[in-house]
Design a protein around this motif. Structure first.
Motif, PDB file in Angstrom:
ATOM      1  N   THR A  20       0.724  -1.123   0.171  1.00 23.58           N
ATOM      2  CA  THR A  20      -0.075  -0.041   0.119  1.00 23.58           C
ATOM      3  C   THR A  20       0.774   1.128   0.046  1.00 23.58           C
ATOM      4  O   THR A  20       1.953   1.373   0.860  1.00 23.58           O
ATOM      5  CB  THR A  20      -0.958   0.049   1.334  1.00 23.58           C
ATOM      6  OG1 THR A  20      -1.795  -1.126   1.106  1.00 23.58           O
ATOM      7  CG2 THR A  20      -2.006   1.390   1.234  1.00 23.58           C
ATOM      8  N   ASP A  21       0.590   2.244  -1.063  1.00 26.78           N
ATOM      9  CA  ASP A  21       1.510   3.342  -1.204  1.00 26.78           C
ATOM     10  C   ASP A  21       0.766   4.478   0.072  1.00 26.78           C
ATOM     11  O   ASP A  21      -0.476   4.701   0.173  1.00 26.78           O
ATOM     12  CB  ASP A  21       1.037   4.118  -2.355  1.00 26.78           C
ATOM     13  CG  ASP A  21       1.975   5.478  -2.434  1.00 26.78           C
ATOM     14  OD1 ASP A  21       1.643   6.211  -1.800  1.00 26.78           O
ATOM     15  OD2 ASP A  21       2.833   5.320  -3.348  1.00 26.78           O
ATOM     16  N   VAL A  22       1.445   4.837   1.093  1.00 32.48           N
ATOM     17  CA  VAL A  22       1.121   5.446   2.030  1.00 32.48           C
ATOM     18  C   VAL A  22       0.533   6.756   1.768  1.00 32.48           C
ATOM     19  O   VAL A  22      -0.502   7.368   2.051  1.00 32.48           O
ATOM     20  CB  VAL A  22       2.152   5.914   3.185  1.00 32.48           C
ATOM     21  CG1 VAL A  22       1.846   6.579   4.108  1.00 32.48           C
ATOM     22  CG2 VAL A  22       2.816   4.489   3.733  1.00 32.48           C
ATOM     23  N   GLU A  23       0.991   7.684   0.737  1.00 31.95           N
ATOM     24  CA  GLU A  23       0.546   8.801   0.199  1.00 31.95           C
ATOM     25  C   GLU A  23      -1.103   8.629  -0.413  1.00 31.95           C
ATOM     26  O   GLU A  23      -1.785   9.426  -0.307  1.00 31.95           O
ATOM     27  CB  GLU A  23       1.585   9.583  -0.685  1.00 31.95           C
ATOM     28  CG  GLU A  23       2.743  10.044  -0.120  1.00 31.95           C
ATOM     29  CD  GLU A  23       3.467  10.790  -1.009  1.00 31.95           C
ATOM     30  OE1 GLU A  23       3.077  11.421  -1.800  1.00 31.95           O
ATOM     31  OE2 GLU A  23       4.974  10.729  -0.398  1.00 31.95           O
ATOM     32  N   ARG A  25      -2.550   5.964  -0.749  1.00 31.73           N
ATOM     33  CA  ARG A  25      -3.523   4.812  -0.099  1.00 31.73           C
ATOM     34  C   ARG A  25      -4.027   3.944  -1.077  1.00 31.73           C
ATOM     35  O   ARG A  25      -4.954   3.096  -0.715  1.00 31.73           O
ATOM     36  CB  ARG A  25      -4.415   5.557   0.649  1.00 31.73           C
ATOM     37  CG  ARG A  25      -3.930   6.285   2.013  1.00 31.73           C
ATOM     38  CD  ARG A  25      -4.781   6.920   2.638  1.00 31.73           C
ATOM     39  NE  ARG A  25      -6.278   6.165   2.841  1.00 31.73           N
ATOM     40  CZ  ARG A  25      -7.111   6.849   3.462  1.00 31.73           C
ATOM     41  NH1 ARG A  25      -7.243   7.948   3.908  1.00 31.73           N
ATOM     42  NH2 ARG A  25      -8.248   6.314   3.872  1.00 31.73           N
TER      43      ARG A  25
END
Length: 124
Positions: A20-23, A25
């Protein structure tokens, strides 16, 4: 592949890997079919409001699993050779080739959908 009756068949399932890409999502998902000898690999990205469980119930994913049922066969890729004549060229032969999502006559430029419908002359 099992010879069990279809009503006792259990789908092989998927190995699931996610990141999952934190920025953003968004979740990057890699699915690998668990069926013996199957090399189906699916890579996709899911927005934050779509769960992996929801994706596992999409038509594409469930259809692939169902192809492993007793008596079924995995999908194949079929390539077609175009055989068509031009309805616009004077000689009614033309040189029809596949182009993008349709077909085109190289001689006069007329285009049609892939099934030969919805033709449009180049000069119009």
């Amino acid at each position: 592949m099992s010879n069990a009756p279809a009503d006792t068949w259990t789908e092989p399932g998927w190995d699931v890997a996610t990141t999952t890409d934190v920025e953003t999502r968004w979740t990057s998902v890699t699915l690998t079919c668990r069926a013996d000898g199957c090399r189906q690999l699916v890579m996709t990205a899911l927005p934050k409001n779509v769960t992996i469980d929801q994706y596992l119930h999409t038509r594409f994913v469930t259809d692939h699993q169902n192809q492993h049922r007793p008596g079924r066969a995995l999908d194949i890729t079929v390539e077609w050779e175009i055989s068509a004549c031009c309805s616009v060229c004077e000689d009614e032969i033309g040189d029809i080739v596949q182009k993008d999502e349709g077909v085109t006559c190289r001689e006069c430029g007329t285009t049609w959908d892939l099934d030969g419908t919805y033709g449009h002359r180049a000069e119009s």
